[in-house]
Design an enzyme around this catalytic site. Structure first.
Site, PDB file in Angstrom:
ATOM      1  N   TYR A 332       4.942   2.795   0.941  1.00  0.00           N
ATOM      2  CA  TYR A 332       5.062   2.492  -0.499  1.00  0.00           C
ATOM      3  C   TYR A 332       6.501   2.068  -0.787  1.00  0.00           C
ATOM      4  CZ  TYR A 332       4.313   3.359  -5.569  1.00  0.00           C
ATOM      5  OH  TYR A 332       4.192   3.251  -6.928  1.00  0.00           O
ATOM      6  N   CYS A 333       6.670   0.893  -1.415  1.00  0.00           N
ATOM      7  CA  CYS A 333       7.981   0.400  -1.848  1.00  0.00           C
ATOM      8  C   CYS A 333       8.927   0.304  -0.642  1.00  0.00           C
ATOM      9  CB  CYS A 333       8.520   1.298  -2.953  1.00  0.00           C
ATOM     10  SG  CYS A 333      10.053   0.706  -3.720  1.00  0.00           S
ATOM     11  N   LEU A 334      10.096   0.911  -0.710  1.00  0.00           N
ATOM     12  CA  LEU A 334      11.023   0.900   0.412  1.00  0.00           C
ATOM     13  C   LEU A 334      10.386   1.531   1.646  1.00  0.00           C
ATOM     14  CD1 LEU A 334      13.750   0.587   1.808  1.00  0.00           C
ATOM     15  CD2 LEU A 334      14.590   2.550   0.510  1.00  0.00           C
ATOM     16  N   GLY A 336       7.409   1.035   2.518  1.00  0.00           N
ATOM     17  CA  GLY A 336       6.649  -0.055   3.119  1.00  0.00           C
ATOM     18  C   GLY A 336       7.536  -0.974   3.937  1.00  0.00           C
TER      19      GLY A 336
END
Length: 601
Positions: A332-334, A336
């Site tokens: 998720y986000c960073l 990812g």
């Protein structure tokens, strides 16, 4: 005598006002003393922000003066609209109801109070502000001769100034505040000052706006409550394994890799919003990384440390605990971005344990990073690096302020009006509690991330960056991948995330959800909100992709759940938590998640 009308302003409660003033005086002395103590003991970096902004607008002024005809044209258009507004105000005084010259956007909540439209004076103030705002936007956007980055910065700071100067942000020009002041005999303003001092005290002399009722939430009590155990920890993370809730589970366990910019429990909020709980109920063996909130002792930790001591070490543990050498991952986000780096690193090493990956609102190609681009030029990064070097980390509150500036009207000024002018307490909201639970960033890691990914966009280049001795090439990732982005995301704009799938070599699916970076992702099916779009077209053109996309009602989780099931492997008997080698250390959510400003005594 007749009773006083309930609509009449109440008489001031002088006894209550005296008590409030005494509290304010005591808090003021405490806040000032703490601020001065910090100023005397702190090592300071020269404050270059003002100088940089001055140079920025000096360039703007020079370019504007180079084309005076365009400036005069804009001024004449503004004065024509202003004269129309004056004429309309005169007509209203005579009982007419002319169409407004300027109207706020449909979603602009600053002017929702009825007086902004019904009362001629406030309507005039509102429209004057909107006309002036439009004039400033027009002048700045049409200036020629500025490079693209400078133009974006000028536009951002101009909008920040315009937002700050809104009449809704001042007591004497906000009808709702004036009503509240009359009703309470001014008590709201005193209470607002009290709230301001509380926020300054919590921020130790620097403003830390309270966005929600902190007392309404407790991690482990009504947030992050999915049953599980911490089964391992190192300097950077705790690994949590969740108890199964089904007799059978998919053979491939699921490892969740959240961002370390915030706490992991965005994926395990209250039970009706918990992605973790939903995944457990879908028959997955779920593990999640809970990152350490770093202090100066972790200053030397680099991006590659987060990879090696985070997902790579976690994969070893998941395999050991479950006995499965086939694992699926979610970033998720960073988290990812880190997951993609990890998969490329593993591919280079010939490690094929990960069989499918999900990327939630994350950037792999940073060509269009959105408004965060304003904060990542050389001058600002050098200033940031000097500040980080003092403590060894970036204070999470500073990063939180930066993100809040991207949506200033919603995340700064609305609370300024509510807390300080109206004197109200913020509404309990779990997402805003999590948003306020900020985390620090180690200096070395954060500098590498900003410079090599955001600024230089090297991750998309084969071998553009090297981690733990391996050149990172995302094209080596050949496993199936699911990409989810959000249409209104201002952190990871889908203009950039849509470019992620083309960097991988395996089969990919790209899904676009409604709403933004958080609400778009944390969208459980029973809420039946937002909808989502799917399209097999691999184009990176947003308009082309959306025009050919199939719309779906409800949550994207439904689609993702089917995809996860397809790649989850056969069903096996549910696994117990931990193992003989890795015995549970403590109950979830663990101790790392309870580190930070909201937990300080």
């Amino acid at each position: 005598m007749t009773e006083q009308s309930s609509n009449q302003p109440s008489a001031p409660d002088y006894e209550e006002m005296t008590r409030t003033l005494q509290e304010i005086t005591a808090k003021s002395q405490e806040v000032v003393s703490e601020f001065l103590r910090q100023e005397q003991s702190a090592q300071h970096v020269p404050m270059e922000d003002a100088a940089q902004m001055g140079q920025l607008f000096q360039q703007l002024s020079t370019r504007m003066m180079a084309d005076p005809a365009r400036l005069v044209e804009a001024q004449m258009a503004f004065w024509a609209d202003y004269m129309s507004l004056m004429q309309n105000m005169t007509l209203r005084m005579w009982g007419a109801n002319p169409d407004p010259v300027a109207q706020p956007d449909k979603g602009d909540r600053r002017f929702k109070h009825q007086h902004w439209e019904d009362h001629p004076v406030f309507d005039y103030i509102k429209q004057t502000y909107l006309l002036t705002s439009d004039y400033l936007h027009t002048v700045v956007s049409e200036v020629e001769g500025l490079d693209d980055k400078t133009k974006k910065k000028v536009d951002f700071y101009t909008r920040a100034f315009i937002d700050a100067m809104a009449p809704s942000n001042f007591a004497v020009t906000n009808p709702e505040v004036l009503e509240k002041t009359a009703e309470t005999g001014g008590q709201n303003l005193l209470q607002g000052l009290n709230n301001l001092l509380d926020d300054l005290k919590r921020g130790r002399g620097r403003l830390d706006i309270k966005m929600t009722d902190y007392d309404a939430f407790e991690v482990g009590k009504n947030l992050a409550t999915t049953p599980g155990k911490v089964v391992y920890q190192n300097e950077l993370m705790q690994l949590i394994q969740y108890q199964p809730n089904t007799e059978k589970v998919h053979a491939r366990p699921l490892l969740l890799v959240p961002a370390w910019i915030n706490k992991y429990y965005i994926m395990d909020l209250s039970q009706d919003k918990s992605m973790v709980s939903w995944l457990v109920n879908q028959g997955h063996t779920v593990f999640i990384i809970s990152w350490k909130n770093p202090d100066e002792s972790l200053a030397e930790k680099r991006f590659e440390n987060y990879m090696l001591e985070g997902p790579i070490e976690a994969l070893d543990l998941v395999e050991s605990i479950t006995g499965s050498n086939e694992i699926n991952v979610v970033g998720y986000c960073l988290g990812g971005t880190l997951t993609a780096c990890t998969l490329a690193y593993l591919a280079a090493k010939g490690d094929q344990r990960v069989k499918a990956a999900t990327f939630l609102t994350c950037l792999l190609d940073f060509e269009y990073p959105g408004e965060l681009e304003v904060f990542i030029d050389d001058d600002q990064l050098e200033t940031l690096e000097r500040r980080m070097d003092i403590k060894g980390y970036l204070d999470g509150r500073q990063m939180s302020t930066t993100f809040n500036m991207l949506r200033a009207n919603d995340l700064i000024w609305s609370f300024f009006v509510n807390n300080y002018l109206k004197g109200d307490e913020p509404f309990p909201f779990d997402l805003l509690y999590w948003n306020s639970d900020s985390t620090n960033m180690p200096a070395k890691m954060h500098s590498f991330y900003l410079r090599n990914m955001y600024q230089r966009n090297l991750l998309k280049e084969p071998g553009g960056i090297e981690l733990a001795g391996e050149p990172i090439d995302l094209a080596r990732i050949e496993i199936p991948a699911y990409f989810m982005s959000a249409r209104e995301d201002h952190i990871a704009p889908w203009k950039s995330t849509i470019r992620g799938p083309r960097l991988l070599s395996g089969p990919t699916k790209y899904v676009l959800g409604g709403s933004g970076h958080i609400a778009g992702v944390i969208n459980p099916p029973h809420k039946n909100k937002y909808g989502y779009w799917t399209n097999t077209d691999k184009t990176v053109d947003q308009e082309q992709w959306l025009s050919g996309a199939t719309p779906h009602e409800g949550s994207w989780w439904n689609d993702w759940g089917e995809w996860l099931a397809e790649h989850g492997g056969a069903e096996v008997k549910a696994r117990k938590v931990g193992s003989t080698k890795y015995k549970p250390i403590e109950d979830a959510p663990g101790s790392y998640v309870r580190e930070g400003v909201l937990y300080d005594d």
